[in-house]
Design an enzyme around this catalytic site. Structure first.
Site, mmCIF file in Angstrom:
data_model
loop_
_atom_site.group_PDB
_atom_site.id
_atom_site.type_symbol
_atom_site.label_atom_id
_atom_site.label_comp_id
_atom_site.label_asym_id
_atom_site.label_seq_id
_atom_site.Cartn_x
_atom_site.Cartn_y
_atom_site.Cartn_z
ATOM 1 N N MET A 1 0.830 -1.202 0.000
ATOM 2 C CA MET A 1 0.000 0.000 0.000
ATOM 3 C C MET A 1 0.868 1.257 0.000
ATOM 4 O O MET A 1 1.792 1.384 0.794
ATOM 5 C CB MET A 1 -0.919 -0.032 1.228
ATOM 6 C CG MET A 1 -1.851 1.151 1.318
ATOM 7 S SD MET A 1 -2.985 1.219 -0.102
ATOM 8 C CE MET A 1 -3.169 2.977 -0.264
ATOM 9 N N HIS B 1 3.514 5.134 -7.258
ATOM 10 C CA HIS B 1 2.241 5.728 -6.841
ATOM 11 C C HIS B 1 2.434 7.117 -6.232
ATOM 12 O O HIS B 1 1.491 7.905 -6.173
ATOM 13 C CB HIS B 1 1.563 4.849 -5.790
ATOM 14 C CG HIS B 1 0.578 3.847 -6.331
ATOM 15 N ND1 HIS B 1 -0.347 4.164 -7.303
ATOM 16 C CD2 HIS B 1 0.347 2.548 -6.002
ATOM 17 C CE1 HIS B 1 -1.095 3.079 -7.547
ATOM 18 N NE2 HIS B 1 -0.690 2.094 -6.786
ATOM 19 N N GLU C 1 4.670 0.671 -5.719
ATOM 20 C CA GLU C 1 4.233 1.557 -4.625
ATOM 21 C C GLU C 1 4.990 2.878 -4.667
ATOM 22 O O GLU C 1 4.418 3.937 -4.430
ATOM 23 C CB GLU C 1 4.412 0.872 -3.265
ATOM 24 C CG GLU C 1 3.749 -0.499 -3.138
ATOM 25 C CD GLU C 1 2.294 -0.546 -3.567
ATOM 26 O OE1 GLU C 1 1.589 0.471 -3.445
ATOM 27 O OE2 GLU C 1 1.852 -1.612 -4.051
HETATM 28 N N1 TRP Z 1 -3.408 0.465 -3.674
HETATM 29 C C1 TRP Z 1 -2.690 -0.741 -3.405
HETATM 30 C C2 TRP Z 1 -1.799 -0.991 -4.581
HETATM 31 O O1 TRP Z 1 -2.235 -1.194 -5.666
HETATM 32 C C3 TRP Z 1 -3.475 -1.955 -3.171
HETATM 33 C C4 TRP Z 1 -4.562 -1.972 -2.177
HETATM 34 C C5 TRP Z 1 -5.802 -1.510 -2.309
HETATM 35 C C6 TRP Z 1 -4.565 -2.642 -0.949
HETATM 36 N N2 TRP Z 1 -6.576 -1.855 -1.262
HETATM 37 C C7 TRP Z 1 -5.849 -2.545 -0.420
HETATM 38 C C8 TRP Z 1 -3.594 -3.313 -0.247
HETATM 39 C C9 TRP Z 1 -6.195 -3.156 0.769
HETATM 40 C C10 TRP Z 1 -3.949 -3.914 0.946
HETATM 41 C C11 TRP Z 1 -5.236 -3.849 1.453
HETATM 42 O O2 TRP Z 1 -0.633 -0.952 -4.506
HETATM 43 ZN ZN ZN Z 2 -1.346 0.136 -6.954
#
Ligand code: TRP
Ligand code: ZN
Length: 900
Positions: A266, A304, A301
């Protein structure tokens, strides 16, 4: 337990939030049993005097008090229910203070604030922040955060987003730290970590000359396993500077590994939280595939930070805005890393290997999704539970849609489009359409009078288009005509929509080449330029292109580089495919030709098996495979891909009625035949591909190991006695996990059962202290050829098994239900009974993870009749279970209602 009510949210209903919340201050008194959170929000009406109530989201929280401008409200002054706290008497600006409590240790959902291994972690995307405090839990409300953490000395490391600005000891002996994040962000990017952690760090100077601190935190004792992740982070930082001109905007960037995590990782601002599986690695415990995945997820990540954080999503329908784009960026990063330092031809092969791996994933995971009950456009029109839309479509197909824009604009044009996107939208929460508009501004400059209007349909229409190709060669005129025709039937929810009939053509960049019958590339004249590969822009139902000066009847090489996420239909003869498989100058299309040959061979074996005929492999196929195996001009990594048989999931897409046992028999038979018929060549490869000396997680030795382990598997499958000794010796002498696991897998799947049992026992003894290694041990057994429901039930009784750790559940339960078709799909329905039990057991603990397991039955209606009925019955049992989560309920009801 209460059954959660299912409400459908529609993209068309988007309304801006009536308030801005520019400042947020959070004070945490951390306690695993009951953590108190004091939240102070500066709120301002966007339309002064409109009287709209301030509605805040909350879930599983205990409210202690609410104050406005310093005055505590009594219960009549606000409205509180299961999910909302509403204040209706606010003026145009106010300071709202809310004190609440949550229970981190009891939180098995792993969303919001939870405890793992005695430490605190958070996960807020998509809607987890509401489990921490009442807030406008939506991505278009962006605030500056000041976060105070207080905890006893049991939690010496206290982290949050941004910069550490204060640190002191309180009179009661607890520590207090204050973090401030200078960048406004949506609450889904909030994070905190508290506990006993070790770390590794390095300082680097960014392109503009700022010194930044990079840190990787993990459990005490794992410090020897974070080197690769930190090196990958440095590479990612450098790559984003050089390829996109994007620099790290913080003084400090932290990555933290956690054992209990719902997904991969994340991108919380400045404080990425990672599943430990994508951080921890050393030669002894991690495979080549693990090293590659770590580099790619670290990159993802990190990238992002610009594509997701600096420019974020207006609403969750826009998820692919950040995910598709960031997957495209991580794919390019990995490809560039794999190709770095190689000459042109070797670099092209290395990039093709990455492309092949990505397309294999797309076909195995996204194509079935796009034809099934969960089919949705990369920008969905509706959802019941947003957690169910972190899908292969939003991520992987989303990346393909970005890649097509890259293809249409060219590398420099795409970069100009990205620059324009940041120039327009830095600091904003925007839509997919805003992204396309930035790219379009460049496209239109390049091609006056043209736009991306038709291209935008990739965002609104689901389904995998089919492109039928016709080729005419006029020998006297030396002219070759290529006609493309596209179609894409309504899928999933589209079938119920009033404009189902109104699906329109896509804008498809379709890369083609022509090979002559001696296997030489023919030059094509496109727009006055001579090229080996022409990109045809198909924008209507049917179009035709004419190529002059083609000296002889060509064999078409189609969809080179997989230039669009479509299915190609062209009636190549087996001989033409063999020619392409041996000579196509586009390495992707060359791989594809071999895969098509293997697909035909396996499907022919399936038919023989289904009609009770004796199985026989045609000599032409063996010859094509021999040619690939013996082609020393091909590097090992590429050869390993070229020789890999298509997966059962990919093959299932080609069957009108999916018959997993028959597919398994056919693939096994072909593998064993290849093992026997090509034994001398496999032996030679095995010996040539040894990688003595210290382990290096680099593409070149990794390719050798992949090919060598493939040789071992084929030899063992073919019954080679010597190979069995080789495998055992490799297992015993391995200096790295790739070799150890490769040998063990060959023995477990194709070796003597007693030897296999012995090796599995020894492996467990040796590695029982390392959870990520024990996950591999469970996975290997979950997917083993001889594994049945009974085997898996036995493994669940093992003391090392727990459903509460998602990695462990995925290693055993998911691997069996999603990747062991022959074990799951038995006509007595015992596999489905097991699936029902596990979905329900997981749902009581962790609905996000349970919903992913629920998807194992998505395509039930496409299976052979004997399996269809028990699959349907299993889905109904789950749907009728009282207390089902919204997550699982959406999946199973769609599977039943929208089946193909
Ligand atoms: N945004 C994260 C990614 O793509 C992934 C993600 C979204 C996530 N919801 C989550 C990770 C819930 C853990 C739990 O890198
Ligand atoms: Zn992502």
């Amino acid at each position: 337990m209460r059954t959660e009510t299912s409400v459908t949210v529609y993209r068309k209903d988007y309304l801006p939030y009536p308030f801005d919340i520019p400042e947020v201050s959070l004070v945490f008194d951390l306690d695993p049993e009951a953590t108190t959170v004091r939240s102070r929000l500066a709120v301002r009406r966007r339309t002064p005097g409109d009287g709209a109530p301030l509605e805040l989201d909350g879930s599983d929280l205990e409210l202690i008090s609410v104050s406005v401008d310093g005055r505590e409200l009594d219960k009549e002054a606000y409205r509180l229910n299961e999910s909302t706290l509403a204040l209706s008497t606010l003026g145009d600006a106010a300071t709202v203070e809310i004190v609440s409590r949550c229970r981190p240790a009891a939180n098995s959902t792993l969303m919001g604030l939870y405890v793992s291994g005695g430490n605190f972690f958070t996960q807020c995307e998509a809607e987890g922040f509401r489990r921490i405090t009442w807030f406008a839990d939506r991505p278009d409300v962006m605030s500056r955060y000041r976060v105070t953490l207080r905890a006893t000395s049991e939690y010496p490391v206290l982290l949050s987003n941004g910069n550490l600005i204060e640190s002191r000891t309180l009179p009661d002996g607890r520590a207090e730290v204050v973090w401030e994040d200078p960048f406004p962000k949506p609450c889904y990017l909030f994070a905190l970590v508290a506990g006993r952690l070790t770390h590794r760090e390095t300082r680097v100077t960014t392109a503009s000359g700022r010194e930044v601190l990079l840190q990787v935190y993990s459990d005490p004792g794992s410090e020897s396993k974070t080197g690769w992740a930190l090196e990958s982070l440095v590479r990612a930082l450098r790559w984003d500077e050089s390829r996109f001109g994007l620099e790290l905007d913080l003084d400090r960037f932290m990555v933290v590994a956690v054992r209990d995590f719902n997904m991969g990782a994340m991108e919380n601002k400045g404080l990425n939280i990672f599943n430990a599986a994508y951080v921890l690695a050393n030669a002894d415990t991690a495979t080549d595939a693990n090293y590659e995945a770590i580099e790619s997820v670290i990159g993802h990540e990190y990238f992002h930070n610009w594509t997701g954080n600096r420019v974020t999503c207006r609403d969750w329908f826009q998820l692919s805005l950040k995910e598709g784009l960031t997957v495209f960026r991580d794919q390019e990063f990995s490809a560039d890393m794999m190709a770095s330092g190689l000459d042109t031809a070797a670099a092209a092969s290395a990039r093709a290997v990455k492309r092949i791996d990505d397309v294999v994933t797309l076909r195995a995971a996204q194509f079935p999704e796009d034809g099934g009950p969960m089919a949705h456009p990369i920008r969905p029109e509706s959802y019941q539970e947003i957690g169910n839309f972190y899908t292969a479509t939003v991520y992987e197909k989303g990346a393909e849609v970005i890649r097509m824009q890259h293809t249409l604009l060219g590398d420099a044009g795409f970069r100009a489009g990205m620059d324009e996107y940041f120039r327009r939208h830095d600091g904003q929460a925007v839509t997919c359409d805003d992204f396309v508009a930035a790219m379009e501004s460049v496209y239109t400059r390049q091609h006056p009078g043209r736009d991306l209007g038709i291209f935008r349909r990739w965002y609104s229409q689901a389904g995998t288009p089919r492109v039928a190709v016709e080729l005419h060669y006029d020998a006297p005129a030396r002219r070759c005509t290529i006609r493309l025709a596209q179609r894409c039937a309504p899928v999933g929810v589209e079938k119920n929509s009033p404009n189902a009939a109104a699906k329109k053509p896509f804008h498809i960049p379709f890369a083609v080449g022509l090979m002559d019958r001696d296997g030489r590339a023919l030059m094509l004249n496109q727009d006055g330029r001579q090229t080996e590969t022409a990109v045809l822009e198909l924008t209507t139902e049917q179009q035709e292109w004419v190529f002059e000066d083609i000296p002889s009847a060509p064999v078409p090489s189609l969809l080179r580089g997989f230039s669009a996420p479509v299915i190609v239909e062209y009636p190549w003869s087996d001989e033409e495919l063999a020619l392409l498989s041996a000579h196509d100058t586009d390495p992707f299309a060359r791989w594809e030709a071999g895969q098509e040959l293997a697909t035909r061979e396996i499907l022919a074996l399936v038919s023989l098996h289904q009609t009770g005929a004796a199985l026989r492999v045609r000599p032409g196929f063996i010859a094509a495979w021999r040619a690939l195996l013996e082609d020393a001009a091909l590097d090992e990594a590429y050869r390993a891909r070229a020789l890999a048989l298509p997966s059962e999931k990919t093959l299932a897409e080609r069957m009108s009625a999916i018959d997993p046992p028959a597919l398994a028999v056919a693939r096994d038979f072909l593998r064993a035949e290849l093992g026997r018929d090509l034994a001398p060549a496999w032996r030679q490869v095995f010996e040539e591909c040894q990688t003595p000396g210290p382990y290096r997680p680099a593409p070149e030795p990794a390719g050798k190991r992949a090919l060598k382990n493939m040789a071992l598997t084929h030899l063992l499958a073919g019954g080679d006695a010597q190979a069995s000794e080789w495998a055992l010796a490799q297992y015993k002498q391995a200096t790295n996990m790739t070799d150890r696991l490769g040998a063990m897998a060959a023995l477990v799947n194709h070796g003597d059962p007693d030897i296999a049992t012995g090796v599995l026992g020894e492996f467990y003894e040796q590695w029982q202290q390392d959870p990520l290694v024990i996950d591999k041990w469970f996975s290997l057994q979950a997917t083993a050829r001889s594994t049945t429901v009974q085997t898996v039930r036995g493994l669940m009784a093992h003391p090392a098994f727990t459903l509460r750790n998602p990695n462990r559940a995925r290693a055993l339960v998911f691997q069996f239900c999603l990747n062991n078709a022959r074990g799951l799909h038995v006509p007595d329905g015992s596999g489905y009974d097991y699936w029902v039990e596990q979905v329900l057991a997981l749902d009581a603990l962790n609905p996000e993870v349970a919903a992913r397991l629920a998807r194992a039955m998505d395509n039930w209606s496409r299976f052979v009749p004997v399996l269809r009925a028990p699959m349907r019955a299993a889905l109904e049992r789950v749907r009728n279970h009282p207390g089902l989560s919204r997550n699982v309920s959406e999946i199973v009801s769609k599977a039943l209602e929208l089946a193909a």
